[in-house]
Motif scaffolding. Structure first.
Motif, PDB file in Angstrom:
ATOM      1  N   ASP A  60      31.277  11.983  10.783  1.00 33.83           N
ATOM      2  CA  ASP A  60      32.303  11.288  11.559  1.00 33.83           C
ATOM      3  C   ASP A  60      33.552  12.157  11.699  1.00 33.83           C
ATOM      4  O   ASP A  60      34.069  12.379  12.807  1.00 33.83           O
ATOM      5  N   ALA A  61      34.042  12.679  10.578  1.00 30.95           N
ATOM      6  CA  ALA A  61      35.288  13.461  10.589  1.00 30.95           C
ATOM      7  C   ALA A  61      35.120  14.814  11.263  1.00 30.95           C
ATOM      8  O   ALA A  61      36.050  15.304  11.932  1.00 30.95           O
TER       9      ALA A  61
ATOM     10  N   VAL B 289      27.001  17.539  15.722  1.00 34.73           N
ATOM     11  CA  VAL B 289      28.357  17.532  16.284  1.00 34.73           C
ATOM     12  C   VAL B 289      28.481  18.496  17.454  1.00 34.73           C
ATOM     13  O   VAL B 289      29.116  18.180  18.475  1.00 34.73           O
ATOM     14  N   ASN B 290      27.875  19.665  17.339  1.00 36.39           N
ATOM     15  CA  ASN B 290      28.050  20.674  18.377  1.00 36.39           C
ATOM     16  C   ASN B 290      27.239  20.406  19.637  1.00 36.39           C
ATOM     17  O   ASN B 290      27.373  21.133  20.621  1.00 36.39           O
ATOM     18  N   ARG B 291      26.463  19.348  19.637  1.00 31.44           N
ATOM     19  CA  ARG B 291      25.773  18.950  20.865  1.00 31.44           C
ATOM     20  C   ARG B 291      26.725  18.298  21.863  1.00 31.44           C
ATOM     21  O   ARG B 291      26.404  18.144  23.040  1.00 31.44           O
ATOM     22  N   GLY B 292      27.899  17.888  21.401  1.00 33.16           N
ATOM     23  CA  GLY B 292      28.873  17.246  22.278  1.00 33.16           C
ATOM     24  C   GLY B 292      28.579  15.776  22.483  1.00 33.16           C
ATOM     25  O   GLY B 292      27.707  15.191  21.850  1.00 33.16           O
ATOM     26  N   GLY B 293      29.330  15.162  23.399  1.00 36.23           N
ATOM     27  CA  GLY B 293      29.139  13.745  23.689  1.00 36.23           C
ATOM     28  C   GLY B 293      29.787  12.862  22.647  1.00 36.23           C
ATOM     29  O   GLY B 293      30.949  13.055  22.275  1.00 36.23           O
ATOM     30  N   ASP B 294      29.038  11.898  22.148  1.00 34.41           N
ATOM     31  CA  ASP B 294      29.568  10.957  21.151  1.00 34.41           C
ATOM     32  C   ASP B 294      29.460  11.592  19.770  1.00 34.41           C
ATOM     33  O   ASP B 294      28.710  11.143  18.900  1.00 34.41           O
ATOM     34  N   THR B 295      30.237  12.637  19.572  1.00 35.96           N
ATOM     35  CA  THR B 295      30.060  13.521  18.425  1.00 35.96           C
ATOM     36  C   THR B 295      30.300  12.858  17.084  1.00 35.96           C
ATOM     37  O   THR B 295      29.617  13.169  16.106  1.00 35.96           O
ATOM     38  N   ASP B 296      31.283  11.945  17.011  1.00 38.05           N
ATOM     39  CA  ASP B 296      31.577  11.346  15.712  1.00 38.05           C
ATOM     40  C   ASP B 296      30.440  10.429  15.266  1.00 38.05           C
ATOM     41  O   ASP B 296      30.034  10.464  14.097  1.00 38.05           O
TER      42      ASP B 296
ATOM     43  N   PRO C 267      29.259  20.375   1.730  1.00 37.55           N
ATOM     44  CA  PRO C 267      30.208  21.440   1.371  1.00 37.55           C
ATOM     45  C   PRO C 267      31.510  20.892   0.787  1.00 37.55           C
ATOM     46  O   PRO C 267      32.087  19.932   1.308  1.00 37.55           O
ATOM     47  N   ASP C 268      31.988  21.513  -0.288  1.00 37.51           N
ATOM     48  CA  ASP C 268      33.267  21.117  -0.889  1.00 37.51           C
ATOM     49  C   ASP C 268      34.410  21.234   0.110  1.00 37.51           C
ATOM     50  O   ASP C 268      35.355  20.444   0.069  1.00 37.51           O
ATOM     51  N   ARG C 269      34.323  22.215   1.008  1.00 35.73           N
ATOM     52  CA  ARG C 269      35.422  22.419   1.967  1.00 35.73           C
ATOM     53  C   ARG C 269      35.523  21.244   2.940  1.00 35.73           C
ATOM     54  O   ARG C 269      36.576  21.048   3.566  1.00 35.73           O
ATOM     55  N   TRP C 270      34.451  20.486   3.104  1.00 39.01           N
ATOM     56  CA  TRP C 270      34.502  19.263   3.909  1.00 39.01           C
ATOM     57  C   TRP C 270      35.002  18.092   3.077  1.00 39.01           C
ATOM     58  O   TRP C 270      35.768  17.265   3.555  1.00 39.01           O
ATOM     59  N   LEU C 271      34.540  18.003   1.844  1.00 40.87           N
ATOM     60  CA  LEU C 271      34.871  16.845   1.008  1.00 40.87           C
ATOM     61  C   LEU C 271      36.342  16.835   0.591  1.00 40.87           C
ATOM     62  O   LEU C 271      36.935  15.753   0.463  1.00 40.87           O
ATOM     63  N   GLU C 272      36.919  17.999   0.395  1.00 42.83           N
ATOM     64  CA  GLU C 272      38.298  18.038  -0.109  1.00 42.83           C
ATOM     65  C   GLU C 272      39.295  17.327   0.804  1.00 42.83           C
ATOM     66  O   GLU C 272      40.119  16.547   0.326  1.00 42.83           O
ATOM     67  N   PRO C 273      39.282  17.546   2.131  1.00 44.57           N
ATOM     68  CA  PRO C 273      40.241  16.835   2.981  1.00 44.57           C
ATOM     69  C   PRO C 273      39.745  15.480   3.486  1.00 44.57           C
ATOM     70  O   PRO C 273      40.464  14.794   4.219  1.00 44.57           O
ATOM     71  N   LEU C 274      38.535  15.064   3.084  1.00 40.37           N
ATOM     72  CA  LEU C 274      37.904  13.892   3.691  1.00 40.37           C
ATOM     73  C   LEU C 274      38.633  12.602   3.324  1.00 40.37           C
ATOM     74  O   LEU C 274      38.800  12.275   2.148  1.00 40.37           O
ATOM     75  N   GLU C 275      39.027  11.860   4.344  1.00 45.82           N
ATOM     76  CA  GLU C 275      39.685  10.578   4.146  1.00 45.82           C
ATOM     77  C   GLU C 275      38.727   9.594   3.451  1.00 45.82           C
ATOM     78  O   GLU C 275      37.548   9.557   3.753  1.00 45.82           O
ATOM     79  N   TYR C 276      39.248   8.819   2.492  1.00 46.12           N
ATOM     80  CA  TYR C 276      38.489   7.807   1.746  1.00 46.12           C
ATOM     81  C   TYR C 276      37.411   8.413   0.850  1.00 46.12           C
ATOM     82  O   TYR C 276      36.517   7.691   0.391  1.00 46.12           O
TER      83      TYR C 276
END
Length: 308
Positions: A18-19, A252-259, A279-288
């Motif tokens: 989603d993010a 996500v990189n297919r475009g359209g309704d990416t989230d 990946p930790d680099r995704w989890l660190e800023p992830l909301e909630y």
């Protein structure tokens, strides 16, 4: 007992997809390539002008469901509808049209069991079977992984609060049965899920998903908000990838309704590969992030009443 690593993988994978997809929502694959090359990192700004790691209605509505299951310890459709309405009245920056229509109708006193049908009956074909219920339904797969009949029932009932169309209701059934199959260690959970759905399931939905993953050319996958497209594309990416990261990046990189396509692919890939694959680099800023982890662990370890 559901693995807590897999359970966390489902909810965190959903939120990561989603993010990651939020900043490029509505853009074509060509526009994404032109502006970003390939989106592999959490981006700020973009389509909704939010900080990196911000989630949308996909995750926020899944949180409503997960919190209800944990706090009530059973499926309570009215409690879930009440939580949806409270969230709706907080003025979220992203919400689907059918969801908004249904929650407005619910706020006027229509029963949660019939509100989605009321809205659906006034919608023309082409605007009546969006992906707004499949995006949020994964918490049920954790709670009722070992209760397939209950999982099917609550998946349909929960979808119908906002998305009554049979393609949406049975889309939730098939998606959740597939996720639960991964949690139980099945070899081909999508095929098993399709084999179990009864004759009420729309043929278009079943026949489209039977093509995944080996009978469809990747270039034929579509990325609209139509529930059948979303499920086919997200399941394809989640089932053919060699890692959770690859599945989400591809979606996500297919475009359209990416989230939403990213969120659905992320939930399935999370069940398949587990939290540790994200990946930790995704989890660190992830909301909630902390809420999602705690809710997933609780759903995996709590005996949620399947009889209600």
């Amino acid at each position: 007992m559901v693995s807590t690593d897999a359970a966390e993988g489902i909810l965190l994978g959903l939120a990561c997809g989603d993010a990651l997809g939020r900043p490029v929502e509505f853009k074509s694959a060509e526009q994404i390539t032109s502006q970003h090359g390939e989106v592999t990192e959490m981006l700020a700004d973009g389509s909704h002008g939010k900080p990196a790691g911000t989630v949308t209605d996909d995750t926020e509505m899944a949180l409503c469901i997960a919190r209800s299951l944990v706090e009530i310890e059973c499926f309570d459709g009215q409690d879930i509808a009440d939580r949806f309405l409270e969230w709706f009245e907080s003025d979220p920056f992203d919400i689907g049209l059918m969801t908004a229509d249904a929650l407005r109708e619910y706020s006027r006193g229509t029963d949660w069991r019939s509100v989605g049908q009321e809205v659906w009956q006034h919608r023309a074909e082409g605007s009546n079977a969006g992906n707004g219920s499949v995006m949020r339904c994964a918490p049920y797969a954790i709670a009722f992984a070992d209760e397939p009949e209950t999982l099917q029932r609550v998946s349909k009932q929960s979808s119908a609060i906002t998305h009554y169309d049979p393609r949406c209701r049975y889309g939730c059934v098939i998606l959740n049965a597939t996720i639960a199959g991964y949690l139980r260690g099945e070899e081909d959970p999508l095929a098993d899920a399709l084999a179990k759905v009864d004759g009420d399931t729309p043929n278009e939905l079943v026949e489209t998903l039977r093509l995944v993953p080996d009978l469809i050319d990747e270039t034929d996958l579509e990325t609209s908000g139509y529930v059948v497209h979303t499920l086919q594309t997200a399941l394809y990416d989640a089932m053919t990838a060699d890692s959770a990261e690859e599945a989400i990046v591809s979606a996500v990189n297919r475009g359209g309704d990416t989230d939403t396509i990213g969120a659905v692919a992320g939930a399935v890939a999370g069940a398949r590969f587990g939290k540790e694959a994200l990946p930790d680099r995704w989890l660190e800023p992830l909301e909630y992030r902390e809420d999602l982890s705690l809710l997933a662990r609780t759903l995996a370890s709590t005996d949620i009443d399947a009889s209600v």
